[in-house]
Design a protein around this motif. Sequence first.
Motif, PDB file in Angstrom:
ATOM      1  N   ALA A  55       6.461  31.478 -37.626  1.00 35.20           N
ATOM      2  CA  ALA A  55       7.010  32.538 -38.477  1.00 35.20           C
ATOM      3  C   ALA A  55       6.582  33.928 -38.009  1.00 35.20           C
ATOM      4  N   LEU A  56       5.525  33.985 -37.206  1.00 33.62           N
ATOM      5  CA  LEU A  56       5.010  35.283 -36.773  1.00 33.62           C
ATOM      6  C   LEU A  56       5.470  35.658 -35.369  1.00 33.62           C
ATOM      7  N   THR A  57       6.044  34.690 -34.657  1.00 33.16           N
ATOM      8  CA  THR A  57       6.422  34.975 -33.261  1.00 33.16           C
ATOM      9  C   THR A  57       7.868  34.590 -32.949  1.00 33.16           C
ATOM     10  N   ALA A  58       8.601  34.100 -33.949  1.00 32.89           N
ATOM     11  CA  ALA A  58       9.987  33.698 -33.692  1.00 32.89           C
ATOM     12  C   ALA A  58      10.775  34.909 -33.183  1.00 32.89           C
ATOM     13  N   GLY A  59      11.506  34.707 -32.115  1.00 32.59           N
ATOM     14  CA  GLY A  59      12.322  35.785 -31.573  1.00 32.59           C
ATOM     15  C   GLY A  59      11.564  36.719 -30.639  1.00 32.59           C
TER      16      GLY A  59
ATOM     17  N   LEU B 251      -1.062  56.296 -34.317  1.00 31.67           N
ATOM     18  CA  LEU B 251      -2.394  56.868 -34.578  1.00 31.67           C
ATOM     19  C   LEU B 251      -3.497  55.819 -34.451  1.00 31.67           C
ATOM     20  N   LEU B 252      -3.127  54.559 -34.605  1.00 30.19           N
ATOM     21  CA  LEU B 252      -4.121  53.483 -34.513  1.00 30.19           C
ATOM     22  C   LEU B 252      -4.283  52.971 -33.084  1.00 30.19           C
ATOM     23  N   GLY B 253      -3.529  53.542 -32.164  1.00 31.26           N
ATOM     24  CA  GLY B 253      -3.694  53.158 -30.763  1.00 31.26           C
ATOM     25  C   GLY B 253      -2.710  52.110 -30.286  1.00 31.26           C
ATOM     26  N   SER B 254      -1.957  51.513 -31.196  1.00 31.42           N
ATOM     27  CA  SER B 254      -0.961  50.516 -30.803  1.00 31.42           C
ATOM     28  C   SER B 254      -0.011  50.271 -31.965  1.00 31.42           C
ATOM     29  N   THR B 255       1.219  49.992 -31.629  1.00 35.32           N
ATOM     30  CA  THR B 255       2.172  49.587 -32.669  1.00 35.32           C
ATOM     31  C   THR B 255       2.624  48.142 -32.435  1.00 35.32           C
ATOM     32  N   ASP B 256       1.896  47.437 -31.555  1.00 33.85           N
ATOM     33  CA  ASP B 256       2.325  46.089 -31.183  1.00 33.85           C
ATOM     34  C   ASP B 256       2.245  45.087 -32.335  1.00 33.85           C
ATOM     35  N   GLY B 257       1.393  45.378 -33.320  1.00 38.14           N
ATOM     36  CA  GLY B 257       1.294  44.479 -34.470  1.00 38.14           C
ATOM     37  C   GLY B 257       2.613  44.396 -35.226  1.00 38.14           C
ATOM     38  N   LEU B 258       3.403  45.459 -35.125  1.00 37.69           N
ATOM     39  CA  LEU B 258       4.696  45.479 -35.831  1.00 37.69           C
ATOM     40  C   LEU B 258       5.652  44.430 -35.274  1.00 37.69           C
ATOM     41  N   VAL B 259       5.486  44.110 -34.003  1.00 33.93           N
ATOM     42  CA  VAL B 259       6.335  43.066 -33.393  1.00 33.93           C
ATOM     43  C   VAL B 259       6.165  41.766 -34.178  1.00 33.93           C
ATOM     44  N   LEU B 260       4.911  41.465 -34.519  1.00 30.90           N
ATOM     45  CA  LEU B 260       4.615  40.225 -35.233  1.00 30.90           C
ATOM     46  C   LEU B 260       5.062  40.315 -36.695  1.00 30.90           C
ATOM     47  N   LEU B 261       4.760  41.441 -37.342  1.00 30.86           N
ATOM     48  CA  LEU B 261       5.122  41.571 -38.759  1.00 30.86           C
ATOM     49  C   LEU B 261       6.637  41.605 -38.940  1.00 30.86           C
ATOM     50  N   ARG B 262       7.325  42.231 -37.969  1.00 28.68           N
ATOM     51  CA  ARG B 262       8.795  42.248 -38.022  1.00 28.68           C
ATOM     52  C   ARG B 262       9.353  40.819 -37.907  1.00 28.68           C
ATOM     53  N   ALA B 263       8.742  40.039 -37.029  1.00 31.80           N
ATOM     54  CA  ALA B 263       9.188  38.646 -36.857  1.00 31.80           C
ATOM     55  C   ALA B 263       9.007  37.877 -38.163  1.00 31.80           C
ATOM     56  N   LEU B 264       7.899  38.139 -38.852  1.00 26.09           N
ATOM     57  CA  LEU B 264       7.635  37.469 -40.131  1.00 26.09           C
ATOM     58  C   LEU B 264       8.717  37.836 -41.160  1.00 26.09           C
TER      59      LEU B 264
END
Lengths: 87, 233
Positions: free
Chosen positions: B129-133, B206-219
């Motif tokens: 659910a966190l990495t689909a797509g 501002l937190l140094g990365s927006t890569d976490g959004l990739v996972l949350l968007r997938a969720l």
Amino acid sequence: MGNFEALVEVQLRPGISDPQGATIERALPALGFTGVSGVRAGKAFRLQVEAPDDQAARRIVEELSERLLANPVIEAASVSIISPPPA
Amino acid sequence: MALVAVRVGVVVFPGTNCEHDVAEALVELGAEAQLVWHGSASLDALDAVVLPGGFAHGDYLRPGAIARFSPVMAGVREYAAGGGPVVGICNGFQVLTEAHLLPGALQKNKGLTFLCRMTELEVTSDRSALTAGVELGRRLLVPVNHFEGNYTAGPATLRRLEDEGRVVLRYVDNPNGSVHDIAGICNEGGNVVGLMPHPERASHELLGSTDGLVLLRALLAWAGARLEPAGRG
């Protein structure tokens, strides 16, 4: 019914790495203790249980150890009934 | 995308401390976030559930060991059994393993130090659910913040996780000694996911990365797809 005191020792299962034990072991030579090996860190719990006899007390403590005190995936619990001493 | 905003429950145990960060990141992505107190046993009308990081019940005994007896966990178990997406982040991952919703356990970091730093992750499965797509092999910068993040499991469990493609994220440079560099896993259905890194802490430049959004968007996409076409019941 009697009141039994139990000691539960929770240890990591063999084969599960124990960074805490390994760190303690590495510190020992600096204190002059040589030839000490196999250090494993764990937890100990003492508790009092009301039960008809020491066998029943042991069963209760074994069950609660399995369900709460230890995580069976990585840890094993050993139970001793320490008082009153078995007849 | 879903026309209705996806409604995510963020579970709060006494000692949880990342609930607002998670909620904020989800709201930024267009979801509704709702804090759910651990004493509440019902998770009705939620499209996804997140167990955020922190120190649930003080981490006494072992992280997650007491939290798994909180009333909300009966609801989480039922919700997960019905296919609902459940994500445990950091302490939430520890709670999910203690609750046996995910296999294995998290023990003290190999170096016995608390780690709070950016890590590079590789997406190694897209069946959760966190990495689909998300493209396999994609590298993501997401920070960790933990003392007990060293994932371990018996050989049979590890083999199953690998064979079934359930290792969803791996560390590129393993910081904590986790077996097989595991940073995140999922259950058989892919709907229950646990990971040690904090996606919500990589949700803004501002937190140094927006890569976490990739996972949350997938969720959110996974949760949204379950809403359609019937919509929320």
